[in-house]
Enzyme design. Sequence first.
Site, PDB file in Angstrom:
ATOM      1  N   HIS A  83       0.807  -1.152  -0.103  1.00  0.00           N
ATOM      2  CA  HIS A  83      -0.088   0.078   0.024  1.00  0.00           C
ATOM      3  C   HIS A  83       0.934   1.270  -0.031  1.00  0.00           C
ATOM      4  O   HIS A  83       2.135   1.215   0.327  1.00  0.00           O
ATOM      5  CB  HIS A  83      -0.866  -0.020   1.018  1.00  0.00           C
ATOM      6  CG  HIS A  83      -0.053   0.255   2.254  1.00  0.00           C
ATOM      7  ND1 HIS A  83       0.597  -0.794   3.067  1.00  0.00           N
ATOM      8  CD2 HIS A  83      -0.143   1.278   3.367  1.00  0.00           C
ATOM      9  CE1 HIS A  83       1.106  -0.489   4.133  1.00  0.00           C
ATOM     10  NE2 HIS A  83       0.863   0.632   4.443  1.00  0.00           N
ATOM     11  N   ASP A 124       0.411   4.927   2.033  1.00  0.00           N
ATOM     12  CA  ASP A 124      -0.376   5.397   3.140  1.00  0.00           C
ATOM     13  C   ASP A 124      -1.442   6.403   2.626  1.00  0.00           C
ATOM     14  O   ASP A 124      -1.414   7.192   2.011  1.00  0.00           O
ATOM     15  CB  ASP A 124       0.612   5.989   4.320  1.00  0.00           C
ATOM     16  CG  ASP A 124       1.500   5.132   4.851  1.00  0.00           C
ATOM     17  OD1 ASP A 124       1.158   3.788   5.225  1.00  0.00           O
ATOM     18  OD2 ASP A 124       2.740   5.348   5.204  1.00  0.00           O
ATOM     19  N   HIS A 177       4.713   0.218   0.435  1.00  0.00           N
ATOM     20  CA  HIS A 177       5.607  -0.769   1.359  1.00  0.00           C
ATOM     21  C   HIS A 177       4.614  -1.758   2.007  1.00  0.00           C
ATOM     22  O   HIS A 177       3.327  -2.004   1.848  1.00  0.00           O
ATOM     23  CB  HIS A 177       5.842   0.154   2.659  1.00  0.00           C
ATOM     24  CG  HIS A 177       4.998   0.799   3.155  1.00  0.00           C
ATOM     25  ND1 HIS A 177       4.533   1.983   2.555  1.00  0.00           N
ATOM     26  CD2 HIS A 177       4.290   0.785   4.397  1.00  0.00           C
ATOM     27  CE1 HIS A 177       3.508   2.670   3.441  1.00  0.00           C
ATOM     28  NE2 HIS A 177       3.355   1.843   4.712  1.00  0.00           N
ATOM     29  N   ARG A 186       5.120   6.545  14.197  1.00  0.00           N
ATOM     30  CA  ARG A 186       5.045   7.113  12.633  1.00  0.00           C
ATOM     31  C   ARG A 186       4.366   8.396  12.843  1.00  0.00           C
ATOM     32  O   ARG A 186       3.566   8.697  13.604  1.00  0.00           O
ATOM     33  CB  ARG A 186       4.143   6.380  11.735  1.00  0.00           C
ATOM     34  CG  ARG A 186       4.564   6.599  10.380  1.00  0.00           C
ATOM     35  CD  ARG A 186       3.645   5.648   9.428  1.00  0.00           C
ATOM     36  NE  ARG A 186       2.434   6.394   8.922  1.00  0.00           N
ATOM     37  CZ  ARG A 186       1.489   5.793   8.363  1.00  0.00           C
ATOM     38  NH1 ARG A 186       1.363   4.740   8.143  1.00  0.00           N
ATOM     39  NH2 ARG A 186       0.447   6.520   8.061  1.00  0.00           N
TER      40      ARG A 186
HETATM   41  C1  SIN Z   1       3.015   1.259   7.811  1.00  0.00           C
HETATM   42  O1  SIN Z   1       2.975   2.252   8.238  1.00  0.00           O
HETATM   43  O2  SIN Z   1       2.283   0.778   7.052  1.00  0.00           O
HETATM   44  C2  SIN Z   1       3.677   0.126   8.868  1.00  0.00           C
HETATM   45  C3  SIN Z   1       5.053  -0.051   8.527  1.00  0.00           C
HETATM   46  C4  SIN Z   1       5.770  -1.019   9.290  1.00  0.00           C
HETATM   47  O3  SIN Z   1       5.178  -1.518  10.256  1.00  0.00           O
HETATM   48  O4  SIN Z   1       6.766  -1.383   8.802  1.00  0.00           O
END
Ligand code: SIN
Length: 268
Positions: free
Chosen positions: A96, A98, A246, A261
């Site tokens: 995806h 974000d 990612h 994050r």
């Molecule tokens: C995410 O922000 O999609 C999660 C990424 C992660 O946990 O490595």
Amino acid sequence: MQLKRVSPYVGAEVSEIDITRPLSNSQVHDLHHALAEHGVLFFHDQHFDHDSQKRFGRYFGELDIHPNTPGPAGHPEILPIHGDATSKVVAGEGWHSDVSCTANPPLGSILHMHVLPESGGDTLFASAGAVYDSLSPRMQAYLEGLTAFHSGDRYYRWRNAKEGIDDSGRRYPSANHPVVRPHPVTGRRMIYVNSFFTYAINELPEEESAAILQFLYARFADPMFQTRFRWRENSVAFWDNRAVQHLAIWDYFPHTRSGSRVTVKAAA
Ligand code: SIN
């Protein structure tokens, strides 16, 4: 600041810079350009607290507040990323970009990892520019000018149901975006559809849209266009949501992996 490419198509490791401290304009400029060029930047030994992580994020734009998961008290912009023995689901376990469901999707996300399992918990990144470049000129021309519908409804409600959260009163954003989206800094053409938020390509019949989306998702899943980040405690990944997708690998259950994050808004 030193930069070292980590794979031919995507990602660079940045060293000899302390991003937890105030940065000069030229450092911010260099990081901004490195991000546009490499799609994702990796840092190690960065001891962020919430304030210094938010300060770092704000060098690149305003910070977003996540539409589904509120941050801790006093820090609504911090998105906790957490998995442990009680987890029914973790964030990002599929390819995806974000919150692509919003009208102006974010420039980037900055994830700081605090606690890691002994092994596992890596994150994969795939280059949306390399995926576009890998298509035949005929397919590139076919996709040009098409738009896709993105919505947060399916993914967030699925997650909330797994976690036993009643979200019946919530509404999630939705938006249309071009399937081929030129990068605003480099102008490079990139594929902008993803399995979490994209429902359909608006201009195509349903079956054709589904087949094209599956075909594009398979390109993102090709290891050729990816890099795999092995976190250490106090590593940071800063990815450009317009240039990469990612996927967080949840292979460490029942162990704990925990980070925070911030999400940087794109210029309006
Ligand atoms: C995410 O922000 O999609 C999660 C990424 C992660 O946990 O490595």
